[in-house]
Structures are given as structure tokens and as C-alpha cells.
Design a protein around this motif. Structure first.
Motif, PDB file in Angstrom:
ATOM      1  N   ARG A  12       0.694  -1.181  -0.119  1.00  0.00           N
ATOM      2  CA  ARG A  12      -0.066  -0.083  -0.228  1.00  0.00           C
ATOM      3  C   ARG A  12       1.046   1.040  -0.210  1.00  0.00           C
ATOM      4  NH1 ARG A  12      -5.247  -1.815   2.919  1.00  0.00           N
ATOM      5  NH2 ARG A  12      -4.673  -4.353   3.191  1.00  0.00           N
ATOM      6  N   PRO A  13       0.474   2.366  -0.646  1.00  0.00           N
ATOM      7  CA  PRO A  13       1.261   3.233  -1.025  1.00  0.00           C
ATOM      8  C   PRO A  13       0.974   3.917   0.808  1.00  0.00           C
ATOM      9  CG  PRO A  13      -1.209   3.928  -1.905  1.00  0.00           C
ATOM     10  CD  PRO A  13      -0.536   2.118  -1.564  1.00  0.00           C
ATOM     11  N   ALA A  14       1.665   5.364   0.825  1.00  0.00           N
ATOM     12  CA  ALA A  14       1.953   6.218   2.475  1.00  0.00           C
ATOM     13  C   ALA A  14       2.068   7.155   1.931  1.00  0.00           C
ATOM     14  CB  ALA A  14       2.252   5.547   3.701  1.00  0.00           C
ATOM     15  N   ASP A  17       4.976   8.742   0.069  1.00  0.00           N
ATOM     16  CA  ASP A  17       5.271   8.357  -1.561  1.00  0.00           C
ATOM     17  C   ASP A  17       4.621   8.866  -1.987  1.00  0.00           C
ATOM     18  OD1 ASP A  17       6.793   5.861  -0.829  1.00  0.00           O
ATOM     19  OD2 ASP A  17       3.792   5.094  -0.654  1.00  0.00           O
ATOM     20  N   CYS A  43      -2.984   8.671  -1.580  1.00  0.00           N
ATOM     21  CA  CYS A  43      -1.936   8.039  -0.316  1.00  0.00           C
ATOM     22  C   CYS A  43      -2.119   8.054   0.960  1.00  0.00           C
ATOM     23  CB  CYS A  43      -0.129   8.142  -0.507  1.00  0.00           C
ATOM     24  SG  CYS A  43       0.674   7.944  -2.287  1.00  0.00           S
ATOM     25  N   ARG A  44      -3.345   8.765   1.610  1.00  0.00           N
ATOM     26  CA  ARG A  44      -4.205   8.680   2.017  1.00  0.00           C
ATOM     27  C   ARG A  44      -5.150   8.458   2.118  1.00  0.00           C
ATOM     28  NH1 ARG A  44      -6.219  13.785   5.838  1.00  0.00           N
ATOM     29  NH2 ARG A  44      -8.280  13.107   4.636  1.00  0.00           N
ATOM     30  N   ALA A  47      -5.520   4.349   0.035  1.00  0.00           N
ATOM     31  CA  ALA A  47      -4.561   2.929   0.307  1.00  0.00           C
ATOM     32  C   ALA A  47      -4.568   1.937   0.358  1.00  0.00           C
ATOM     33  CB  ALA A  47      -3.353   3.817   0.779  1.00  0.00           C
ATOM     34  N   SER A  50      -4.885   1.110  -3.652  1.00  0.00           N
ATOM     35  CA  SER A  50      -3.855   1.277  -4.753  1.00  0.00           C
ATOM     36  C   SER A  50      -2.504   0.667  -4.449  1.00  0.00           C
ATOM     37  CB  SER A  50      -3.587   2.901  -4.536  1.00  0.00           C
ATOM     38  OG  SER A  50      -4.798   3.449  -4.628  1.00  0.00           O
ATOM     39  N   THR A  65      -3.939   3.183  -8.325  1.00  0.00           N
ATOM     40  CA  THR A  65      -4.493   3.910  -7.935  1.00  0.00           C
ATOM     41  C   THR A  65      -5.239   4.098  -8.323  1.00  0.00           C
ATOM     42  OG1 THR A  65      -3.955   6.220  -9.221  1.00  0.00           O
ATOM     43  CG2 THR A  65      -2.496   6.092  -7.786  1.00  0.00           C
TER      44      THR A  65
END
Length: 174
Positions: A12-14, A17, A43-44, A47, A50, A65
């Protein structure tokens, strides 16, 4: 799985990122570039739907995404897929989409995937056509937004690719 794919970590993106995702999208020269702010929010807030591919140093080299459609919560809409120029041609985009869809099937009961592709984007056309074939799912296409619907100048139509139904086995690695 290729050796290049085996070296990647897909997760998962943070928020940290967000800047890298914006840069990868900008450098793709194929995507509609959104504001850097939108990638941070994505990303928030999205996530969970994505994914980001990280190299051996943990740096993002690709992303996908997506979101669950509010009126069809078992449908994952894939918004953007991009891979850093230096990492293209290694199957990373397919690994990202497969990984994200597997997670969405397992966590959210997703049974279908949608995305839009502009005519002539052969890389994306191949990516999603082969995804449907790998998962034994039907693929339907129709124009979602015609050229005349875009208020900001000439824009190619966006063709909706609807893939499904996905079987529960789509949550397993292929």
C-alpha cells in the motif's frame, strides 16, 4: 514471475510516497497529470485500494491507484497505472494490477474491475486485455466520456473497460 518482479515489493502507498507517485505520473507522458496535492490525498485516503511497487531500496518505481465505486462497491475502478521509465518492460504494471486486484477481492469482495483508456494507448489496452485473459473474465468496452464532454480543450474519448466477473481465485497469485 520474472526476476525483476521478484525483486519488487508491492504494498500500500503511504503519504510519504505521494511525491514519487506524482513524479512517476508526470514523467510517464501518457497520463493526465493531477496536482501533487491529489497524489498526497490519494496515498492517504485510497491507500487500501491502491498499490506501489518498491525497488530493493524501498523506493517507489510504479503505482496503481484505484477506488471502490460508491454505487457499485464490488467494482474496483483503476484510476492510473504508471511505471518509472527505467523499470518499464519488466511486467511491473501487470504485477501491480494483479496484486491490487487480489487484495481487493480478498478484502472487499471485489467481483469486477473498471478502467478507462484513451484510444491508441496500446500499452494500457494490452495490460487490461491480458489481465482479463489471465483471470478468465469477460471484457466489455464502451465510450464512457466522449471528446465533447471535456471542457478544457481537445481530449480523446475515454473508453470504459469493464472486466468481470472475477472469480474468488483472482485473489490468488497467478
Amino acid at each position: 514471475m520474472t526476476a525483476a518482479q521478484a525483486e519488487l515489493q508491492i504494498d500500500r502507498p503511504a503519504v510519504a510516497d505521494g511525491a514519487a507517485l506524482w513524479r512517476i505520473a508526470r514523467d510517464s507522458q501518457a497520463l493526465d497529470l493531477n496536482s501533487s496535492y491529489s497524489y498526497l490525498l490519494w496515498c492517504r485516503d485510497f491507500a487500501g485500494t491502491s498499490a506501489v511497487a518498491r525497488d530493493e531500496r524501498g523506493e517507489p518505481v510504479g503505482f496503481v491507484t484505484g477506488y471502490l465505486r460508491p454505487d457499485r462497491p464490488r467494482t474496483l475502478l483503476v484510476w492510473q497505472v504508471a511505471v518509472d521509465t527505467a523499470h518499464r518492460g519488466r511486467g511491473i504494471a501487470a504485477a501491480l494490477v494483479d496484486g491490487l486486484v487480489a487484495r481487493a477481492v480478498a478484502e472487499h469482495g471485489v467481483t469486477g474491475v473498471e478502467t478507462t483508456i484513451t484510444p491508441g494507448n496500446t500499452a494500457s489496452e494490452r495490460l487490461f486485455t491480458s489481465f482479463a485473459e489471465r483471470h478468465g473474465a469477460r471484457l466489455e468496452r464502451e465510450v464512457l466520456f466522449g471528446t465533447e464532454q471535456f471542457p478544457d480543450g481537445p481530449h480523446d474519448p475515454e473508453v470504459l473497460y469493464r472486466i468481470g466477473p472475477l472469480s474468488p481465485s483472482a485473489s490468488q497469485s497467478h
